[in-house]
Design an enzyme around this catalytic site. Structure first.
Site, short mmCIF file in Angstrom:
data_model
loop_
_atom_site.label_atom_id
_atom_site.label_comp_id
_atom_site.label_asym_id
_atom_site.label_seq_id
_atom_site.Cartn_x
_atom_site.Cartn_y
_atom_site.Cartn_z
N GLY A 215 0.89 -1.16 -0.18
CA GLY A 215 -0.34 -0.10 0.48
C GLY A 215 0.76 1.13 0.08
O GLY A 215 1.67 0.73 0.22
N ALA B 196 1.90 4.85 1.37
CA ALA B 196 2.16 5.96 3.12
C ALA B 196 0.53 5.91 3.24
O ALA B 196 -0.14 6.55 2.71
CB ALA B 196 3.36 7.26 2.49
N SER C 224 -0.19 -1.39 7.67
CA SER C 224 -0.03 -1.54 8.88
C SER C 224 -0.27 -1.44 10.18
O SER C 224 -0.37 -3.29 10.31
CB SER C 224 1.44 -0.82 9.50
OG SER C 224 2.04 -1.16 8.71
N HIS D 13 6.51 3.57 17.60
CA HIS D 13 6.21 2.87 17.42
C HIS D 13 6.59 1.60 18.66
O HIS D 13 5.93 0.45 18.59
CB HIS D 13 6.81 2.35 16.26
CG HIS D 13 6.08 2.53 15.09
ND1 HIS D 13 5.03 2.01 14.55
CD2 HIS D 13 6.33 3.58 13.60
CE1 HIS D 13 4.64 2.82 13.30
NE2 HIS D 13 5.84 3.55 13.48
N GLU E 83 14.35 -6.00 16.00
CA GLU E 83 15.18 -4.55 15.37
C GLU E 83 15.76 -5.67 14.22
O GLU E 83 16.77 -5.52 15.20
CB GLU E 83 15.33 -3.49 16.18
CG GLU E 83 13.97 -3.08 16.59
CD GLU E 83 14.03 -1.56 17.56
OE1 GLU E 83 14.67 -0.36 17.02
OE2 GLU E 83 13.20 -1.20 17.99
#
Length: 176
Positions: free
Chosen positions: A13, A15, A20, A54, A67
């Protein structure tokens, strides 16, 4: 989705399209332990703030966050278990990191990721920005990014059990 049926899902998709949020919902709908594999790298203060937000948002929502800005295949292998769903957010940030790293062969890294998908026991959900719908970028690096992203998306989509495109928060199922 069930733990006995591992698979991969690609969610594309633009921005702020809701991709998400949609991918997180897919993960929540499973009975699997949820892992969030973030690929973002803090290149500036604004990105550092986004990453911090986040982290905070996921902390109390049942996610275990890891991460990894470069070795995505290695991180997925480390987390891979049949009772897990791993959400990778996002492939285009990972691609940016690869392009910024000296000596990386970006298309080879993408091909290695696509090839590894069949071996994972976990359900893996990839989120990525579709950047190929606009005008041709006017500079070489932006064109290279768009081209690398397009090839990466095609390779992952070919291996994925399901592919979705999200616009304005609305998912369109394209495969599966």
């Amino acid at each position: 989705m069930t733990a006995s049926r591992p698979r991969s899902i690609l969610v594309l998709g633009g921005a702020r399209s809701g991709k998400s949020r949609f991918a997180e919902g897919l993960a929540r709908d499973t009975s699997l332990d949820r892992f969030y594999l973030a690929t973002g790298h803090a290149w500036d203060d604004e990105m550092r703030a986004r990453i911090a937000t986040h982290r905070t948002d996921r902390a109390d929502d049942g996610w275990t966050t890891h991460e990894e800005p470069l070795d995505l295949v290695g991180a997925l292998k480390m987390l891979d278990q049949p009772d897990r769903v791993i959400l990778v957010d996002c492939l285009t940030l990972w691609l940016t990191n690869l392009m910024m790293e000296e000596g990386r062969h970006v298309d080879a890294d993408g091909a290695a990721l696509a090839a590894a998908l069949a071996d994972f026991q976990a359900t893996v959900i990839f989120v990525s920005n579709e950047v190929g719908l606009g005008i041709v970028p006017e500079n070489k690096i932006a064109r290279a990014f768009r081209d690398h992203a397009g090839r990466l998306h095609q390779a992952i989509a070919a291996q994925a059990a399901e592919v979705y495109f999200v616009a304005a928060g609305l998912p369109l199922k394209m495969k599966g």
